[in-house]
Each structure stands twice: as structure tokens, then as C-alpha cells.
Design an enzyme around this catalytic site. Structure first.
Site, mmCIF file in Angstrom:
data_model
loop_
_atom_site.group_PDB
_atom_site.id
_atom_site.type_symbol
_atom_site.label_atom_id
_atom_site.label_comp_id
_atom_site.label_asym_id
_atom_site.label_seq_id
_atom_site.Cartn_x
_atom_site.Cartn_y
_atom_site.Cartn_z
ATOM 1 C CD GLU A 1 35.013 46.466 81.913
ATOM 2 O OE1 GLU A 1 35.258 46.312 83.290
ATOM 3 O OE2 GLU A 1 35.848 45.885 81.281
ATOM 4 C CG ASP B 1 39.835 49.764 78.872
ATOM 5 O OD1 ASP B 1 40.413 49.014 78.574
ATOM 6 O OD2 ASP B 1 38.456 50.017 79.056
HETATM 7 C C1 FRU Z 1 37.931 48.334 80.949
HETATM 8 C C2 FRU Z 1 37.796 48.577 82.121
HETATM 9 C C3 FRU Z 1 36.942 49.504 82.322
HETATM 10 C C4 FRU Z 1 37.620 50.308 83.320
HETATM 11 C C5 FRU Z 1 38.854 51.017 83.468
HETATM 12 C C6 FRU Z 1 39.402 50.039 84.456
HETATM 13 O O1 FRU Z 1 39.012 47.254 80.404
HETATM 14 O O2 FRU Z 1 37.772 47.600 83.155
HETATM 15 O O3 FRU Z 1 35.332 49.757 82.404
HETATM 16 O O4 FRU Z 1 36.893 52.376 83.057
HETATM 17 O O5 FRU Z 1 38.775 49.235 82.438
HETATM 18 O O6 FRU Z 1 41.287 50.924 83.577
#
Ligand code: FRU
Length: 505
Positions: free
Chosen positions: A209, A29
Site C-alpha cells: 500500500e 493515512d
Molecule cells: C492504508 C490504507 C490504504 C487505503 C486507506 C483506506 O492504511 O489501507 O491502502 O487507501 O488506508 O483508508
């Protein structure tokens, strides 16, 4: 030329030449995007010691224009409170935190993930870090974590912004099947003000998320109308082919709580492709600029750990400007590649047109493989399908098709024969977006950005978007053909070759 990469040449197979990718290691992300003192900051979920997801850090890069990036050292690394998951960053202009001796500075608000020593269970709590030197060095706040809800196993990805009408900070954060809203005066102590989603709002195909919440004018503010957009990414579920994807809601926000304008069952997808996930927008874009600028992670949890790259894994989408318009069926998002991308335009411009009849396919353009192009189709009543066939490799058996079923107005991307897809059984697929245009117009406008391992399609002024990874056998040229099934169609196209962000031209 991107600075800070020593003499690495960034020419490995599939290395994006227009998109941000980490020099080495794993990336997911985008995080903490904020504009401050002339620089766009991009932090990102980063595992430096491998090319699969691992203990998360925040990688860091800065740019004057969101196109040319300078890699900087890791900003945040795991500490006694856990690894560093997704989150946001803001400029604390008024020193509400007291971190900046009355001046301003950057504050990052993020999730820390660890195991609760008492219960042995996974735990997600929110922490702060701050920087007084334009993000070059970061200090973890001694009072971390600043927000925990022990009953929530999934509680992550805080996005924070200043809400002027109530002169307070607002945090939007995901909690498994809903979004929570908190308020604060100082970013350190937080109070729950509302929640949204667990009464069946939108899609619950996966865990919620990476939320974002912002206000935008509708149709450029023509009727004085503004709406709030709540972006929510939804995680991968093994039994669904789509994998992870991103939805959005349109409604109102009063500083405490979001209200959806649409019936709960309405699902609005941000991108109909497979590879635009966990995207959020930049904080603190100056008012005189006024744009809402977005970037997403150009992959999908379905296969993100398996894509065929070697030294690094993961890239971001092209940065995009988001706007709202009234489609007739409701207020919807449009996405446009940021205008700064035009800096990469070379002088080679290919203007062409073709008239086609049922069953014909004609070569439209053959040119360099980094491309920004526009195509406009018009067709007659008898036509059932039109489209473009993209050949990005020497191999005759490899092609990616972008087409339109003219009866259903479904725009599709077909990457079943797009190149290497053996790394996951669901990568080779065809998927589509419904165009929200009035039927009967018989016109389609496409803008497409093509890089070494991706195609981004913006249809009818960004009202439908498809972002897809493709892994054709590497070659520097694209051969693009137009085709029509049934009836007759014309196509006019203009393709502009782009130079690599790593070129020294
Ligand atoms: C989304 C996610 C978030 C988390 C991160 C962990 O892709 O699952 O919810 O903070 O990636 O790398």
C-alpha cells in the site's frame, strides 16, 4: 495556537500536544501533502461520523511550518464513484490539465473505492479533483475515474510527481503484491510503463500500500551520488505480531521503472517501532529548501480502531526530514525531526549527566511532559545493557524503557508496562532495531520526542528510528532514569521542554 478550533481546548486524556490530530472523528493515512504558496497542506483519511474507520473522506489542514496546523473543512467527500481512499496532490505549474486557464493550481490524485454494480465485487479506481483557490474548494473532474484496471482488486494510493528528464507525470501505485508505474502528459490519461516487486522483492508479509518514490543525494551529495528511494507500506496480517509497517528500497529510476540496488531478499524497515504507517513525503517543496519531508500515521492497523481515546482517534508522527547516507553496508535512510519543531522550545533546559555501574539506576531528569531530548551513552567492555526508563505517570508500576543490548547492538523499546494496553493483547510488547554502526565503538546517541501518548526515538543521527504509541495515566511530568547492567557507563543528557501547539504562550 492552532486556529480554527473554536473554543475546544484539546486537553482530553492522551490528546497529542505536539502532533497533528483531527479535532474529532477518525483519522488514518496522511494524503495529498503538497507545499503551495507558503502553506504546507496535509490531507488525511478521515471518517467524520465516528471514531472507527468508516466511509473515507479527505480531511484537510494547512500550516506555515508543519507544527501549527489550521483545520479546514473536509476537502473531498464520497460521490457516485465511491469513497475517497489515499492518494497525493501536486501543483500543476504549467496547467498541463487545462484546469487553471494557463495559471497554476492544485490537483489531487486519489483512489475511489466502491462496489462494481455488474459483478458485486469491490473496486478501486483512480480519480482527480482540482482547486484554483489554494485548496479551499475542490471540484471533482468530470472525466473520473481516470485510471482503472478491472482485473486488480487492490489498486490504490497513487503518488504522482513530475519527472523532468522525460517531461512527464509519473504515477507510482500499489497493486496487491507489486508497485506499478504509469506515465501521463496531462494527469488525465495514463499509460503503464513498468512494475516492481512481485518477483519476491522485499517483504510481502502483507498487501502493498501507499508507495512513494523520490530521489535524494547520498551523504549530502559529497561524491555526486544520488539514489532513488521507493517507500512501500505493508498491511496488517493477523498471524504476525508487528501489524502494519513500512519498508523501503534503494535503487534507480529511469522514468518508467525502478531497479533495486539490493538483492531481492534484503528488507529495509523505515521504522522499527509499531506506529509509523502509510507515511509519504510532501510534493513541490521549493528547490531552495531542498528537503524531502515525510509524515506517517502514528498507529497500526493491528489495534488502530481500539486505542483508548474518546472523541477522536489517530495522530500523525512528527514531520521528518529524510536523508540518505552510506552506512558501509549500503545506502540507508536517516530521519530527523524537522527543524521547525524547535519553535516550540521553552526556556526550560535540563542538562545533566550520570556515571553508573552494574545494576544501578539513577534519576536523570524530572520535568514537564512534552519533551525534546538528547542523550549520549558511553560504556565499557563489561556492559551488557544500557538505557532510559521513562515514567510518564504517577503510577510506580508504569514505565516505558528505551534500551540497548550492547552485544547485539539492538536498540529496543519496551512498552509492556507503559500504561493502558488492555485494548489489544499485542499492544504491550518489546521490539527492536539493529544499529548499523560499527561494533566496538561503545557509544550511543539518542534523540527523543515525547508527547502525551507517544515516544519517537531517533538513534545515531536518525539511522534507526522507533516510533511507538504509549498510553500512560495522564500527568504532566516525566521522570527519566538511566540504568546500566554489567560494567560501567556514563550518560549525558539535555532535555528541552516544549510548549503545546494549543498553548497561547
Ligand atoms: C492504508 C490504507 C490504504 C487505503 C486507506 C483506506 O492504511 O489501507 O491502502 O487507501 O488506508 O483508508
Amino acid at each position: 495556537m492552532v486556529e480554527g478550533q473554536g473554543n475546544r481546548n484539546f486537553q482530553e486524556p492522551y490528546r497529542p500536544q505536539l502532533h497533528f490530530s483531527p479535532a474529532a472523528g477518525w483519522m488514518n493515512d496522511p494524503n495529498g501533502m503538497v507545499y503551495y504558496e507558503g502553506e504546507y497542506h496535509l490531507f488525511y483519511q478521515y471518517y467524520p461520523d465516528g471514531t472507527r474507520w468508516g466511509p473515507m473522506h479527505w480531511g484537510h489542514a494547512v500550516s506555515p511550518d508543519m507544527v501549527q496546523w489550521k483545520h479546514l473543512p473536509i476537502a473531498l467527500a464520497p460521490d457516485e464513484h465511491g469513497t475517497i481512499f489515499s492518494g497525493s496532490a501536486v501543483v500543476d505549474w504549467r496547467d498541463t490539465t487545462g484546469f487553471f486557464r494557463g495559471g497554476s493550481g492544485l490537483v489531487a490524485i486519489f483512489t475511489q473505492h466502491d462496489t462494481d454494480p455488474g459483478t458485486g465485487k469491490q473496486r478501486q479506481r483512480q480519480s482527480l479533483a482540482y482547486s484554483s483557490d489554494k485548496g479551499r474548494t475542490w471540484t471533482m473532474y468530470a472525466g473520473n475515474p481516470v485510471l482503472s484496471e478491472p482485473e486488480l482488486a487492490d489498486f490504490r494510493d497513487p503518488k504522482v510527481f513530475w519527472y523532468e528528464p522525460k517531461r512527464q507525470w509519473v504515477m507510482v501505485i500499489s497493486a496487491a503484491d507489486h508497485i506499478r508505474f504509469y506515465r501521463s502528459d496531462d494527469l488525465k490519461s495514463w499509460e503503464l510503463t513498468g512494475q516492481f516487486g512481485n518477483d519476491g522483492q522485499g517483504s510481502h508479509d502483507g498487501v502493498w500500500e501507499c508507495p512513494d518514490l523520490f530521489e535524494l543525494p547520498v551523504d549530502g551529495g559529497a561524491a555526486g551520488l544520488k539514489k532513488w528511494v521507493l517507500i512501500v507500506s505493508i498491511g496488517e496480517r493477523p498471524d504476525l505480531p508487528e501489524g502494519s509497517r513500512t519498508q523501503y528500497f534503494v535503487g534507480s529510476f529511469d522514468g518508467d521503472m525502478f531497479h533495486n540496488d539490493n538483492p531481492a531478499e534484503t528488507v529495509l524497515w523505515l521504522d522499527a517501532g509499531r506506529d509509523n504507517y502509510a507515511g509519504v513525503t510532501w510534493s513541490d517543496i521549493p528547490e531552495e529548501d531542498g528537503r524531502r519531508l515525510f509524515i506517517g500515521w502514528m498507529s497500526n492497523w493491528k489495534y488502530a480502531n481500539l486505542t483508548p481515546t474518546d472523541k477522536w482517534r489517530g495522530a500523525m508522527t512528527i514531520p521528518r526530514e529524510l536523508r540518505l547516507y552510506d552506512s558501509g553496508q549500503g545506502v540507508r535512510l536517516r530521519q530527523f525531526p524537522v527543524r521547525e519543531l524547535e519553535e516550540l522550545r521553552k526556556s526550560a533546559v535540563h542538562v545533566t549527566s550520570a556515571a553508573l555501574r552494574d545494576g544501578e539506576r539513577k534519576l536523570l531528569i524530572e520535568c514537564g511532559g512534552l519533551l525534546d531530548m538528547e542523550a549520549q551513552f558511553e560504556w565499557d567492555e563489561g556492559t551488557s545493557e544500557i538505557g532510559l526508563i521513562l515514567r510518564m505517570s504517577e503510577s510506580e508500576s508504569e514505565e516505558t524503557v528505551i534500551g540497548l543490548d550492547t552485544a547485539t547492538l539492538r536498540l529496543f523499546a519496551d512498552r509492556t508496562r507503559s500504561g493502558d494496553s488492555g485494548f489489544h493483547p499485542l499492544f504491550a510488547c518489546r521490539h527492536d532495531a539493529v544499529l548499523e554502526e560499527p561494533a566496538g565503538e561503545r557509544k550511543l546517541k539518542l534523540r527523543m520526542i515525547m508527547d502525551r501518548c507517544s515516544v519517537e526515538v531517533f538513534a545515531n543521527d536518525g539511522s534507526a528510528v522507533i516510533t511507538d504509541l504509549v498510553f500512560p495515566l495522564a500527568r504532566d511530568k516525566i521522570r527519566m532514569e538511566a540504568y546500566v547492567n554489567g560494567g560501567r557507563a556514563t550518560v549525558q543528557a539535555e532535555a528541552i521542554e516544549l510548549q503545546s501547539i494549543y498553548s497561547t504562550e
